[in-house]
Design a protein around this motif. Structure first.
Motif, PDB file in Angstrom:
ATOM      1  N   ILE A 126       1.132  -1.196  -0.148  1.00  0.00           N
ATOM      2  CA  ILE A 126       0.056   0.206   0.069  1.00  0.00           C
ATOM      3  C   ILE A 126       0.875   1.297   0.042  1.00  0.00           C
ATOM      4  CG2 ILE A 126      -1.685   1.357   1.295  1.00  0.00           C
ATOM      5  CD1 ILE A 126      -2.911  -1.328   2.268  1.00  0.00           C
ATOM      6  N   GLN A 127       1.929   1.308   0.766  1.00  0.00           N
ATOM      7  CA  GLN A 127       2.713   2.511   0.952  1.00  0.00           C
ATOM      8  C   GLN A 127       3.585   2.574  -0.553  1.00  0.00           C
ATOM      9  OE1 GLN A 127       6.577   1.820   2.984  1.00  0.00           O
ATOM     10  NE2 GLN A 127       6.528   3.907   3.756  1.00  0.00           N
ATOM     11  N   LYS A 128       3.781   1.516  -1.149  1.00  0.00           N
ATOM     12  CA  LYS A 128       4.439   1.687  -2.578  1.00  0.00           C
ATOM     13  C   LYS A 128       3.661   2.285  -3.396  1.00  0.00           C
ATOM     14  CE  LYS A 128       6.623  -2.113  -3.593  1.00  0.00           C
ATOM     15  NZ  LYS A 128       6.967  -3.432  -3.877  1.00  0.00           N
ATOM     16  N   ASP A 129       2.320   1.621  -3.467  1.00  0.00           N
ATOM     17  CA  ASP A 129       1.231   2.233  -4.319  1.00  0.00           C
ATOM     18  C   ASP A 129       0.921   3.642  -4.149  1.00  0.00           C
ATOM     19  OD1 ASP A 129       0.981  -0.162  -6.018  1.00  0.00           O
ATOM     20  OD2 ASP A 129      -0.187  -1.026  -4.472  1.00  0.00           O
ATOM     21  N   LEU A 130       1.163   3.994  -2.980  1.00  0.00           N
ATOM     22  CA  LEU A 130       0.512   5.468  -2.588  1.00  0.00           C
ATOM     23  C   LEU A 130       1.561   6.453  -3.168  1.00  0.00           C
ATOM     24  CD1 LEU A 130      -1.163   5.230   0.984  1.00  0.00           C
ATOM     25  CD2 LEU A 130      -2.102   6.109  -1.089  1.00  0.00           C
ATOM     26  N   GLY A 131       2.749   6.272  -2.863  1.00  0.00           N
ATOM     27  CA  GLY A 131       4.056   7.019  -3.049  1.00  0.00           C
ATOM     28  C   GLY A 131       3.595   8.490  -2.409  1.00  0.00           C
TER      29      GLY A 131
END
Length: 202
Positions: free
Chosen positions: A91-96
């Protein structure tokens, strides 16, 4: 209105002044007006800059898992636990930087979180525990999530964003996923959750 009128009169003074001594005064006045105006204009631009408003921090806690599918095949259980465990990172990676938050995972409080497993079967369901970890990490908000596997294919997910200072829920969402039995499907689940978080504005 008076200040605008005074500015018009002063501008006219600069523009219509004569030569000689009056011309010298005119040039000095105009130069002073530029020097005085520059810091003020700079302060206005500085105050209006969006970069000066820092984003609040959000820590994504490890997701809670309840498996009611009664599918005890070792590979299936192991895969499910792995996919749920990596959800915060995905999720953190997708949010950026696309959300209203500076997003963190719970790595900094991982030992404390894992220590709770000695007391709680589902640590994420202990709200005071999660808030305490959020305060320890100096976060503004925490996200707690749960994954409930209802059958071999059906999974229900819920997420809740909580204000660490007040303990109040500021956003909550739930979704259902069919066919969550592969890494590709769990990648889509992470992207969907990231999209939901992206549209949260505190």
């Amino acid at each position: 209105m008076t200040s605008f009128k005074m500015r018009d009169d002063f501008t006219r003074l600069c523009e219509t002044g004569r030569g000689g001594a009056w011309g010298v005064v005119r040039r000095l006045c105009c130069s002073a007006s530029v020097l005085l105006a520059a810091p003020f204009m700079g302060d206005v631009a500085h105050a209006a800059s969006p970069e000066d408003t820092p984003k609040p921090s959000l820590m994504i806690m490890p997701f809670d898992l309840t498996d009611n599918a009664l599918d005890e095949r070792p590979g299936t259980v192991q895969d499910l636990r792995h996919w749920v465990s990596v959800l915060p990172v995905e999720i953190q990676k997708d949010l950026g930087d696309k959300s209203a938050f500076v997003v963190h995972t719970a790595d900094v409080v991982a030992p404390d979180f894992h220590g709770l497993t000695e007391t709680y079967q589902h640590p994420a369901q202990c709200r005071p525990c999660m808030l305490a970890l959020g305060r320890k990490a100096r976060m503004h908000y925490i996200l707690i999530g749960s994954v409930e596997k209802l059958s071999t294919l059906l999974v229900f997910l819920s997420v809740e964003i909580i204000d660490v200072e007040t303990g109040k829920t500021v956003a909550v969402n739930g979704s259902r996923s069919d066919g969550a039995v592969s890494a590709i499907m769990w990648t889509h689940i992470a992207q969907s959750l990231a999209d939901q978080i992206q549209h949260v504005h505190i």
